[in-house]
Design an enzyme around this catalytic site. Structure first.
Site, PDB file in Angstrom:
ATOM      1  CG  HIS A  82      -1.694  -1.384   1.223  1.00 45.89           C
ATOM      2  ND1 HIS A  82      -2.759  -1.712   0.408  1.00 45.89           N
ATOM      3  CD2 HIS A  82      -1.437  -2.510   1.953  1.00 45.89           C
ATOM      4  CE1 HIS A  82      -3.136  -2.962   0.651  1.00 45.89           C
ATOM      5  NE2 HIS A  82      -2.346  -3.473   1.577  1.00 45.89           N
ATOM      6  CD  GLU A 137      -2.056  -3.733   4.945  1.00 43.73           C
ATOM      7  OE1 GLU A 137      -3.268  -3.510   4.696  1.00 43.73           O
ATOM      8  OE2 GLU A 137      -1.410  -4.653   4.412  1.00 43.73           O
ATOM      9  CG  HIS A 173       0.607  -6.806   2.262  1.00 43.24           C
ATOM     10  ND1 HIS A 173      -0.347  -5.980   1.734  1.00 43.24           N
ATOM     11  CD2 HIS A 173       1.542  -6.984   1.296  1.00 43.24           C
ATOM     12  CE1 HIS A 173      -0.011  -5.679   0.484  1.00 43.24           C
ATOM     13  NE2 HIS A 173       1.128  -6.270   0.191  1.00 43.24           N
ATOM     14  CD  GLU A 207      -1.640 -10.326   4.571  1.00 41.85           C
ATOM     15  OE1 GLU A 207      -1.526  -9.378   5.375  1.00 41.85           O
ATOM     16  OE2 GLU A 207      -2.326 -10.254   3.530  1.00 41.85           O
TER      17      GLU A 207
HETATM   18 ZN    ZN Z   1      -2.185  -5.305   2.566  1.00 39.95          ZN
END
Ligand code: ZN
Length: 174
Positions: free
Chosen positions: A9, A26, A79, A144
């Site tokens: 992002h 995030e 992420h 993640e």
């Molecule tokens: Zn993400």
């Protein structure tokens, strides 16, 4: 090795927004972890290419293009996870479906992370047709690092010491 780190992002795309017990984007966590990871990897003698080093939007195709044009050996996208279920938690690593080289990279990274954080749920290695995994020409994974939607894990993710520990765990796996 030449390693591309991809902070998920950025800019107009905040990624998941955690709201409890405070607001955390995030995109800020992924950048912070990625910059720490860059330092750790460079300390070990690796060359690092970032898809972004500040709060800017980069398209998914450009992220893959940066890795491909720089001929990097491996690609790591960072992420934070998010779920409607506030109790969802844990660490997982994604690869492109049936990617043998992706799996070879994902396994030590996932193992290193869950070993560094034994109290965290082991969600394992998962497969999906993510654009950055599909369009990159080298072994590629997407990590993640916990759920920003879980209040306990939001605090975990916001903590610089934990971010540093994540960066160190990924580096030792590499
Ligand atoms: Zn993400």
């Amino acid at each position: 090795m030449k390693i591309c780190i991809d902070p998920g992002h950025g800019g107009t795309d905040p990624g998941a927004i955690g709201k409890d017990p405070f607001v955390l984007n995030e995109k800020d966590v992924t950048l912070s972890i990625s910059l720490l990871l860059k330092t750790e990897l460079e300390d070990k003698g690796h060359t690092v290419v970032l898809t972004r080093d500040k709060d800017v939007a980069v398209s998914l195709s450009n992220r893959a293009k940066i890795a491909n044009q720089n001929n990097v050996d491996i690609f790591i996208s960072i992420h934070c996870n998010s779920s409607e279920n506030k109790d969802a938690e844990g660490i997982e690593t994604w690869i492109f479906p049936n990617s043998t080289v992706g799996k070879k990279l994902a396994e030590p990274v996932q193992n290193s992370l869950v070993t560094a954080f034994p109290n965290h749920k082991k969600r394992g290695i998962r497969e999906d047709n993510f654009q950055v995994l599909r369009e990159t020409n080298m072994p590629a994974i997407l990590v993640e690092c916990e759920f920003i939607s879980n209040p306990t894990q939001l605090k975990f993710l916001s903590d610089k010491d934990n971010q540093e520990k994540i960066a160190k765990a990924i580096t030792s796996a590499i």
